[in-house]
Design a protein around this motif. Sequence first.
Motif, PDB file in Angstrom:
ATOM      1  N   TYR B 448       0.879  -1.170   0.000  1.00 54.93           N
ATOM      2  CA  TYR B 448       0.000   0.000   0.000  1.00 54.93           C
ATOM      3  C   TYR B 448       0.911   1.213   0.000  1.00 54.93           C
ATOM      4  CZ  TYR B 448      -3.448  -3.485   1.039  1.00 54.93           C
ATOM      5  OH  TYR B 448      -4.246  -4.593   0.965  1.00 54.93           O
ATOM      6  N   ARG B 449       0.654   2.144  -0.909  1.00 51.51           N
ATOM      7  CA  ARG B 449       1.562   3.284  -0.980  1.00 51.51           C
ATOM      8  C   ARG B 449       1.076   4.412  -0.081  1.00 51.51           C
ATOM      9  NH1 ARG B 449      -1.423   6.734  -3.312  1.00 51.51           N
ATOM     10  NH2 ARG B 449      -2.832   6.055  -4.979  1.00 51.51           N
ATOM     11  N   GLY B 450       2.004   5.322   0.186  1.00 48.62           N
ATOM     12  CA  GLY B 450       1.594   6.521   0.922  1.00 48.62           C
ATOM     13  C   GLY B 450       0.665   7.352   0.063  1.00 48.62           C
ATOM     14  N   GLY B 451      -0.061   8.277   0.696  1.00 45.28           N
ATOM     15  CA  GLY B 451      -0.816   9.261  -0.082  1.00 45.28           C
ATOM     16  C   GLY B 451       0.182  10.130  -0.832  1.00 45.28           C
ATOM     17  N   VAL B 452      -0.263  10.763  -1.916  1.00 52.16           N
ATOM     18  CA  VAL B 452       0.660  11.612  -2.682  1.00 52.16           C
ATOM     19  C   VAL B 452       0.530  13.068  -2.223  1.00 52.16           C
ATOM     20  CG1 VAL B 452       0.628  10.105  -4.687  1.00 52.16           C
ATOM     21  CG2 VAL B 452      -0.981  12.017  -4.572  1.00 52.16           C
ATOM     22  N   GLY B 453       1.592  13.814  -2.469  1.00 53.45           N
ATOM     23  CA  GLY B 453       1.599  15.228  -2.112  1.00 53.45           C
ATOM     24  C   GLY B 453       1.261  16.092  -3.309  1.00 53.45           C
ATOM     25  N   TYR B 454       1.606  17.372  -3.244  1.00 55.04           N
ATOM     26  CA  TYR B 454       1.275  18.272  -4.348  1.00 55.04           C
ATOM     27  C   TYR B 454       2.331  19.346  -4.563  1.00 55.04           C
ATOM     28  CZ  TYR B 454      -0.776  21.132  -0.495  1.00 55.04           C
ATOM     29  OH  TYR B 454      -1.001  21.836   0.652  1.00 55.04           O
ATOM     30  N   HIS B 455       2.277  19.941  -5.729  1.00 60.24           N
ATOM     31  CA  HIS B 455       3.106  21.110  -6.034  1.00 60.24           C
ATOM     32  C   HIS B 455       2.262  22.360  -5.891  1.00 60.24           C
ATOM     33  CE1 HIS B 455       6.184  18.532  -7.769  1.00 60.24           C
ATOM     34  NE2 HIS B 455       5.281  17.973  -8.557  1.00 60.24           N
ATOM     35  N   LYS B 516       9.578  33.952  -8.224  1.00 68.07           N
ATOM     36  CA  LYS B 516       8.689  32.794  -8.096  1.00 68.07           C
ATOM     37  C   LYS B 516       8.982  32.004  -6.826  1.00 68.07           C
ATOM     38  CE  LYS B 516       7.867  31.926 -12.989  1.00 68.07           C
ATOM     39  NZ  LYS B 516       8.803  32.615 -13.874  1.00 68.07           N
ATOM     40  N   ILE B 517       7.977  31.324  -6.352  1.00 69.80           N
ATOM     41  CA  ILE B 517       8.138  30.386  -5.236  1.00 69.80           C
ATOM     42  C   ILE B 517       7.632  29.040  -5.727  1.00 69.80           C
ATOM     43  CG2 ILE B 517       7.357  29.797  -2.906  1.00 69.80           C
ATOM     44  CD1 ILE B 517       6.734  32.817  -2.513  1.00 69.80           C
ATOM     45  N   GLN B 518       8.407  27.982  -5.452  1.00 67.79           N
ATOM     46  CA  GLN B 518       7.991  26.646  -5.896  1.00 67.79           C
ATOM     47  C   GLN B 518       8.039  25.684  -4.719  1.00 67.79           C
ATOM     48  OE1 GLN B 518      11.017  26.223  -8.898  1.00 67.79           O
ATOM     49  NE2 GLN B 518       9.767  27.209 -10.485  1.00 67.79           N
ATOM     50  N   ILE B 519       6.898  25.176  -4.367  1.00 67.72           N
ATOM     51  CA  ILE B 519       6.821  24.316  -3.186  1.00 67.72           C
ATOM     52  C   ILE B 519       6.386  22.920  -3.612  1.00 67.72           C
ATOM     53  CG2 ILE B 519       5.515  23.921  -1.047  1.00 67.72           C
ATOM     54  CD1 ILE B 519       5.236  27.054  -0.950  1.00 67.72           C
ATOM     55  N   THR B 520       7.090  21.915  -3.095  1.00 66.69           N
ATOM     56  CA  THR B 520       6.629  20.547  -3.329  1.00 66.69           C
ATOM     57  C   THR B 520       6.322  19.890  -1.999  1.00 66.69           C
ATOM     58  OG1 THR B 520       7.846  20.279  -5.380  1.00 66.69           O
ATOM     59  CG2 THR B 520       7.237  18.264  -4.212  1.00 66.69           C
ATOM     60  N   ARG B 521       5.133  19.422  -1.876  1.00 67.38           N
ATOM     61  CA  ARG B 521       4.714  18.720  -0.661  1.00 67.38           C
ATOM     62  C   ARG B 521       4.876  17.225  -0.876  1.00 67.38           C
ATOM     63  NH1 ARG B 521       5.965  20.318   2.668  1.00 67.38           N
ATOM     64  NH2 ARG B 521       4.518  19.279   4.054  1.00 67.38           N
ATOM     65  N   PRO B 522       5.594  16.582   0.036  1.00 66.69           N
ATOM     66  CA  PRO B 522       5.850  15.149  -0.143  1.00 66.69           C
ATOM     67  C   PRO B 522       4.625  14.308   0.199  1.00 66.69           C
ATOM     68  CG  PRO B 522       6.727  15.888   1.948  1.00 66.69           C
ATOM     69  CD  PRO B 522       6.145  17.116   1.284  1.00 66.69           C
ATOM     70  N   GLY B 523       4.704  13.052  -0.208  1.00 67.14           N
ATOM     71  CA  GLY B 523       3.646  12.117   0.164  1.00 67.14           C
ATOM     72  C   GLY B 523       3.988  11.416   1.463  1.00 67.14           C
ATOM     73  N   GLY B 524       3.245  10.358   1.761  1.00 65.78           N
ATOM     74  CA  GLY B 524       3.494   9.560   2.956  1.00 65.78           C
ATOM     75  C   GLY B 524       4.308   8.319   2.630  1.00 65.78           C
ATOM     76  N   GLY B 525       4.766   7.625   3.662  1.00 68.40           N
ATOM     77  CA  GLY B 525       5.552   6.408   3.486  1.00 68.40           C
ATOM     78  C   GLY B 525       4.676   5.229   3.066  1.00 68.40           C
ATOM     79  N   GLY B 526       5.336   4.210   2.522  1.00 70.66           N
ATOM     80  CA  GLY B 526       4.603   3.036   2.063  1.00 70.66           C
ATOM     81  C   GLY B 526       4.555   1.936   3.119  1.00 70.66           C
TER      82      GLY B 526
END
Lengths: 683, 578
Positions: B448-455, B516-526
């Motif tokens: 089962y994978r972690g949930g995904v994040g967003y940009h 510009k600002i660029q943010i990447t939000r990570p996902g969760g662990g698997g």
Amino acid sequence: MTSQRIGVDIGGTFTDFVIQDSDNGARILKIPSTPEDPSEAVENGLQTARESDKIDPDVVSFFSHASTVTTNALIESEGAKTGLLVTDGFSAIYETRTQARPAGDEAKDITYRDPPMLVPQRRTKGIPQRMDETGEVIEPLDEQAAEEAIRELRDLGVDAIAVCFLFSFMNPEHENRVGELIEEIHPDCQVALSSDVLPQIREYPRLSTTVVDAYIGPTLSDYVRRLEERINDTGIGTDPFFMLSQGGLVPFESAAEQPVRSILSGPAAGVQGALYFSELVDGSSNVITMDMGGTSCDTAVVKDGEIPRTREGSVERQPVAVPMIDINTIGAGGGTIARVDDEGRLRVGPKSAGADPGPICYGNGGTEPTVTDANVILGRLNPNSLLGGELSLDAERATELLEERIADPLGMSIEEAAQGILQVVNENMKREMNLSFTRRGYDPSNFRLVAFGGGGPTHACRIAERLNIGEVLVPRYPGVNSAAGLLTTEIRHEQQTSAVSLLKARSKTAIQDEFEKLEQEVTLQFVEEGFDESTVQAVWELDCRYEGQAYELTIDVQQGDGVETLRRRFDEHHKAAYGRKSDEALEIVNYRVIGTVDVPDPDLGTVNQGATPSPIEYRDVTHLQTSEAIETPIYQRDELVSETEIEGPAIIEQMDTTTVIEPDQEARVDRYGNLIVNTGGEF
Amino acid sequence: MSDINPVTLEIVSSRMDEIVRQMQYAMYRTGYSTIIRESKDTSAGVTTRDGRLIGQETQHPFHFGIFVPTIDAIYEYFDEDEINPGDSFTMNDPYIGGSPHSPDFIVATPAFHDEELIAWCINIAHKPDIGGLVPGTSSGDARELYHEGIQTPPVKIRESGELNEDILNIVKNNSRIPETTIGDLRGQVGCTSLGVEEVQDLVETHGVKTVSACFNRLIESTAERVQDQVADWPDGVHEAEGYLDNDGASDDPVRIHLEVENEGGDLRFDFTASDQQTDGPVNIQPTLVRSACYYGLIAMTDNTIPSNYGLTETCDIELQKGTVLSPEKPAPVNHYSYTLYVVIDVVLRALGAFVPERRVASGGGKVAISIGGNHERTIDGERIEKSFVQYEIFGSAYGATPADDGESCIDIHGTNCEITPVEIIETEFPTRVTQFDVATDSAGAGRYRGGVGYHRDYEILDEIEYTYRGSCHEYPAKGVEGGKDAITATCSVVQDGEERQLQTMTENVSLEKGDKIQITRPGGGGYGNPLSREPERVVTDVQDGYISESAAEKSYGVSLQDESVDQEQTAERRDQQD
């Protein structure tokens, strides 16, 4: 000349008909629902009514209808295969939803899941285009990309496409163009443009609403078409109306054009019915409605005859931000299960035994004590049978199991345990009803409780006391209240635009122009539907907020109102709602015009005048506040004549519900057959 | 139990639920700032006269810990005869009372019955700005508490029903956003006063004795429900450690260490081996560390157990004074919530070893940004210049569970904030959001994978001060049971066309139009071995953009052909990779 008006409401178990005849008053009819194709039950009912001479198709002048087909499509996840087009680069709007978990237990659930997305990412396509906050195009629509995306979705087999671009409520040009492209490339596809469905700021609620609209669209169109055919087949020639979630009627065709607005059709009709009967009694238009069924209890607060509408509602956890009657659904019904938990606490709900297996006393294999069982054991409900004798009950079995599962573990007598179950479930309903009042800053004692549904009248009188509500009204036909409500509802259309601006920076003329433009659109809609322009009444509304505040408040606008008048009106309104006003600048958020066309009042007939009838029997009933059973008179509802006066404790039985009048309360019947219980509280 | 009627108990319990929700609604409806109105960063609760929490609306589970120290502080500053009906108290000093960091102002209003103090109604709400080094107050450059804005000990904000305008003026005078800050503070007084009326009504109905007995019983009930479950856990000792990227003052990671011992249901949490307090503002108050332990216990037993004071009786928690988890004044604390995430993570991991069936992978943390300055905008021809602070909180994703993928794009654990709509941001602030996309391959792989994040990317349209606070840049969300770690979080700024990664967990940058600002939000662990994930689910993930085709091959051993599983190649690949 005789004329007949028909209201038909489809519920889970029964399809209800109220037929109002200009010569003979009202007749009611209950036909088993046909979930596979709900329109079948409507035809069955109409045929039955025609055969028994309750309906003469030639004189039917009005037909209105409420149905939860769209809600069911959502509940059963049986909507259309849907695609979604968004501004390129914004695929996370839907995925993220609000980003928050609901407050409460779910906020602490590390395995929490959002409600399922009605459109998965694989059917979501980004289209290069962009508007700024003024609606100015900062990136033109890439038509080629749009065409390609539509083709891809078509090839994936979608039957509906939702389009939600950023700031489309300021400028719908790109969405409109994409709508045209869909029409060209995939002509059979249902299209929902967010600028049509909900032209207002905040992209996620707009997107969610648009997606729901697309998702349920084909279901509704099919249904409406089938139903219209069936109605025509019975020989009824009048154009039928459909109830929308906001509590107004529109012609079938218009309903199919705005599917998401049909979602809470039936409950909306119930609220309309409740308000109608309250006004009928004495013109009083402050009511809280209570529609208690097998699994849940729907309530709504109506103040000054204003049907409460929310734009922050949701259905099956899917946010739907079009105006809908603000109904609060509480997990408390006749089938709600009581249990003693591991630590010896009495829990009532939210689990329900529903209709199958149902309460223990139904004898369908239910083994868990329910609210209905408690009512039966105490004698509040007829221990032998319900539904006018059609449903026989096994009170003994209910008593046995309630003793074993509730009374013994709690160290209480059976009666105390049954009383406890009812007190707890009543308290839960009272809590949610009270929150409905306080959320709006209302005092419950200024309201009347209108109780209907199978369980409402059984519990309402006690709950009203707890809420300090002085009167409970049980309409003459509480089991078909929604169908009756369909005969009292006006035809209604609304148009709005969202344009955030400072009030003081707008001129009186500019504001007028906005409204006049909207009013023309609304009027045109009525005219296209065949209504005479002169019958349309228009109301102007402005949603405003103090600059920087989250929630808008709605104020009425009259022709000729200047900026200062509006400001003053808003301040007063804010003070009434929240106890204070502010010096902050005022922002206009939405302009709205609501057009209505009145329908004639339904005349559901009166009951005879005469002496108070004698009870049909006496029964030992244990009331909630007494320790001993009291010999309590039982009356038959249809024997109650106008001016009947009954002192509590008393029980009034009728085919579809039982009203319990608590000790120290008194009830009377008015000329329309409404039962009005004075609870001893304020009113 | 025997002395309380079980029905009365349920009725009082229901009423408490009703009262805290009434308070919470009142706050939402009247909140002025973006934080209250869109992010709902506020909680309401009711306590006994000695501060034991009975009921709290769980918007933010970690506000749970604020109540006892808040009431203790009031009693420390005021004699009992100075606490009277119509009074309300406010405070925000994190070392005095329960505020996690100074932007969180607490308002407490006592409820009386027959001149006897019977309960407290309390609200905590995050303020948009209360002074300090940067707009929005919370700065990574803070090196002592006094850099973190105004610090208020318990004071009477209202006396005998009259608001103390002097206090409001002091706060107002210390805020860059005075109107909204004061508006929120007034709202808090209103919200707690509403609670007081309701509690007094409850006591009038049932009597003080019965109500107090019910309060005590509700508290006991929570303790018993947790203890009953913990009693079934195996005895033993399990450790977990986690790292915060750094404290913002140096590049050194900050270590949080936990050892949990279970001996016949007696649980002991020992955090004493954690790092010393830091120069940077990532220190965290013990109340929050305790809240994290209770949260973990509820997560590992039953999330429907009501959060109340009873949780404090379910375990012993050892902290060492002078460490990052029990700092000494005036160590700065404004970035505490990042440390809190590490604490909750080690708690869940250590406890997961006792209850494998509830063990979950780590979640992806959170960030907060603020963008502030003076902005001139033209509305209908009228030019208005106003100072502004755009404050946003970004979540990440939950880790995977033994039965399912983690939820994507969501605020997790310690905070529960709504995301501010793009259309609200662009209407009110001089920034344009240029991307808000699901982040492909951001989650840890697993059965089962972690949930995904967003940009989430921004273009700046005026001169602004940008503050970024984020964790998980160096230490990503961990996988469990063979599941993989998620990606790390990133934030970069593009100035004059040049991209620069923000390296520390906290940074302030002055930006200009066009930057510009660029943010990447990570996902969760698997969770679990990725090679055991159903290949069809991997294909769907590729179609949904949650993972890339190359990750499907590399991490999951799944080859695709024409958007479906290439069975042969997949079998071969999985064999090899195993």
